[in-house]
Design a protein around this motif. Sequence first.
Motif, PDB file in Angstrom:
ATOM      1  N   ARG A  73       0.845  -1.197   0.000  1.00 49.21           N
ATOM      2  CA  ARG A  73       0.000   0.000   0.000  1.00 49.21           C
ATOM      3  C   ARG A  73       0.879   1.246   0.000  1.00 49.21           C
ATOM      4  NH1 ARG A  73      -2.231  -3.852   3.320  1.00 49.21           N
ATOM      5  NH2 ARG A  73      -4.397  -4.434   2.929  1.00 49.21           N
ATOM      6  N   THR A  74       1.854   1.287   0.910  1.00 46.26           N
ATOM      7  CA  THR A  74       2.813   2.370   0.921  1.00 46.26           C
ATOM      8  C   THR A  74       4.022   1.950   0.109  1.00 46.26           C
ATOM      9  OG1 THR A  74       2.116   3.153   3.099  1.00 46.26           O
ATOM     10  CG2 THR A  74       4.313   3.783   2.369  1.00 46.26           C
ATOM     11  N   PRO A  75       4.398   2.696  -0.936  1.00 42.84           N
ATOM     12  CA  PRO A  75       5.568   2.312  -1.738  1.00 42.84           C
ATOM     13  C   PRO A  75       6.823   2.274  -0.874  1.00 42.84           C
ATOM     14  CG  PRO A  75       4.305   4.048  -2.811  1.00 42.84           C
ATOM     15  CD  PRO A  75       3.750   3.904  -1.436  1.00 42.84           C
ATOM     16  N   ASP A  85       0.217  -2.475  -6.701  1.00 47.75           N
ATOM     17  CA  ASP A  85      -0.260  -3.237  -7.862  1.00 47.75           C
ATOM     18  C   ASP A  85      -0.905  -2.311  -8.882  1.00 47.75           C
ATOM     19  OD1 ASP A  85       0.499  -5.509  -6.449  1.00 47.75           O
ATOM     20  OD2 ASP A  85      -1.508  -5.758  -5.574  1.00 47.75           O
ATOM     21  N   VAL A  86      -0.563  -2.495 -10.151  1.00 43.87           N
ATOM     22  CA  VAL A  86      -1.145  -1.661 -11.202  1.00 43.87           C
ATOM     23  C   VAL A  86      -2.596  -2.025 -11.475  1.00 43.87           C
ATOM     24  CG1 VAL A  86       1.068  -1.193 -12.304  1.00 43.87           C
ATOM     25  CG2 VAL A  86      -0.258  -3.197 -12.991  1.00 43.87           C
ATOM     26  N   ASP A  87      -3.036  -3.190 -11.002  1.00 42.92           N
ATOM     27  CA  ASP A  87      -4.436  -3.585 -11.192  1.00 42.92           C
ATOM     28  C   ASP A  87      -5.155  -3.717  -9.856  1.00 42.92           C
ATOM     29  OD1 ASP A  87      -3.086  -5.772 -10.261  1.00 42.92           O
ATOM     30  OD2 ASP A  87      -4.001  -7.208 -11.650  1.00 42.92           O
ATOM     31  N   ALA A 132      -6.804   4.379  -5.530  1.00 43.97           N
ATOM     32  CA  ALA A 132      -5.633   5.166  -5.143  1.00 43.97           C
ATOM     33  C   ALA A 132      -4.347   4.394  -5.366  1.00 43.97           C
ATOM     34  CB  ALA A 132      -5.751   5.590  -3.675  1.00 43.97           C
ATOM     35  N   ASN A 133      -4.372   3.080  -5.142  1.00 41.95           N
ATOM     36  CA  ASN A 133      -3.177   2.265  -5.368  1.00 41.95           C
ATOM     37  C   ASN A 133      -2.823   2.207  -6.847  1.00 41.95           C
ATOM     38  OD1 ASN A 133      -2.975   1.763  -2.670  1.00 41.95           O
ATOM     39  ND2 ASN A 133      -3.725  -0.334  -2.752  1.00 41.95           N
ATOM     40  N   ARG A 134      -3.828   2.056  -7.705  1.00 35.24           N
ATOM     41  CA  ARG A 134      -3.564   2.015  -9.144  1.00 35.24           C
ATOM     42  C   ARG A 134      -2.960   3.333  -9.625  1.00 35.24           C
ATOM     43  NH1 ARG A 134      -8.862   0.066  -9.319  1.00 35.24           N
ATOM     44  NH2 ARG A 134      -9.556   1.934 -10.435  1.00 35.24           N
TER      45      ARG A 134
END
Length: 545
Positions: free
Chosen positions: A97-99, A174-176, A181-183
């Motif tokens: 969730r947090t990079p 994850d890009v999907d 917000a994560n995308r």
Amino acid sequence: MAILDVRPGLIEALSLMRDHVDAARFPLPLPGASRARRDRQELLAQLDDYLMPRLRAPQAPLLAVVGGSTGAGKSTLVNSLVGRRVSEAGVLRPTTRTPVLVCHPRDREWFADPRILPGFAREGVAGLPRQDWWDPDHRHKRQEAARRAAGQPYLRLETADALPPGLALLDAPDVDSLVTANRELAAQLICAADIWILVTTAARYADALPWHLLRSAKEYDVALGTVLDRVPHQIADEVSRHYAALLTKAGLGDVPRFTVPELPESADGGGLLPRTAVHGLGEWLRHCAQDAVARDAAARRTARGVLNSLRRRMPALAGASAAQHAAVVRLTGHVAAAYRGAAERVAEAVARGDVLCGAALARWRGYPACGPEALRGALADGCAALLRTAVDQADETAARRWRLDPAEVVLPVPRDDGEDGLTERIRDAVERWCTSLIDLAYEEARFARDGERAPVDPEDTAVLLGVALLGGRRGRGAGERLAERLGALAALRMRDRAADELTTMVDELLRAERERRLAPLDALEVSPRQQAALIATFSVLRKVS
């Protein structure tokens, strides 16, 4: 060796372009508008997070962003390259969730600088104490949730001696991801990379999403590596050959490709992969960071690819801006035309004497027995009803034209809301006009007292003036009475002035209502200057790049 040769004026031109791209808006749901909004966000991310910092500091450490779909094993891969757990891995999705950015201790100061990835606050730098990622009380998760609720994206900064100086790894969401917000965060971080590392699995390498990212990488000509993760031993050769064939077919046959076998550690995310499983990828990254030629090639290729992509994306952005402005002009024209029609209908109704009907006509036929106040009130009611009908018809016409317009925007028609409602605004305008008639009558009464004519009653004069102006043929008798009492010239002069006051009142009312209908459109701030600014700054950039 200089990684990039920055021509004079390039950074200034990019900074100006960045400001104009940031100011651009594409609010109307036109064809291509959603793409323009995505391109705008992507451009801002690439300019802020990658291109500008790279051009200002060509010798800065390389950033390799590890991205991919859900469950691809990105975090386990990063942990294994580093040699310890720095990023949370597990079976729950989404995990990252947090990079997490991992770099050599020597490079920590560079990545802790808020000018690098400026949209992110740092966790693990001065003023932001690190939390044990695996603390039993899950304090970090609660803190993370609080930060996200506040709308502040965070970047977790870690250091590892196992990484070579001059290279950082970033474990992106994850890009999907099911979380929007994560995308968006993943897409932004990929745009900040010197090197893209796309991670996919034996089960999903043919899916549309990995190939969308690969096509984007090819389009921008970025330095790219790809990892085929969790490949069963029994089909490793077959899957690897098929994946290589797909890459070649897509024009990406020269992309470094690494295969990671399916191991218990990668299956459950509970441990690290053996060094042999990630040795090839690690050596390639070390080579990119420490070999001067390879380092130059990676940074130069990505930076030049982003610059070259502007030749396509900026004209497209300017074209989308032009389409937005053209739509605003059309939509504004629909409302303006509808309200011009309303003004014409009011003028025609006044000329026909439509106001002097119903209760107003009954009062006039009983005048002067009913008194001037009752007749004036009936005329005001009729005039207000005429204006209300005209405004409603204008709104209906404009709304219909908006629905048929390619912009497919719904006209926001304000509804009555107490004292600020349309009925009250019309009533106030009509009352002010009626007051102006009384003022004219009192002025004429003073003139009559100073002259040789017999005194006149201002209240009676005002109501006769109103009937003569609004009654059409049925109001001729009122005009004749005015001429008898004031003289033909005085009566004509008063009528002309009253007509001017009426026209002014109607025009001001309709203009105000038209502006109220257009206020939401005006608030979008879509102007021709937006397109001109994008084209002008792009022209400057072409000259200096």
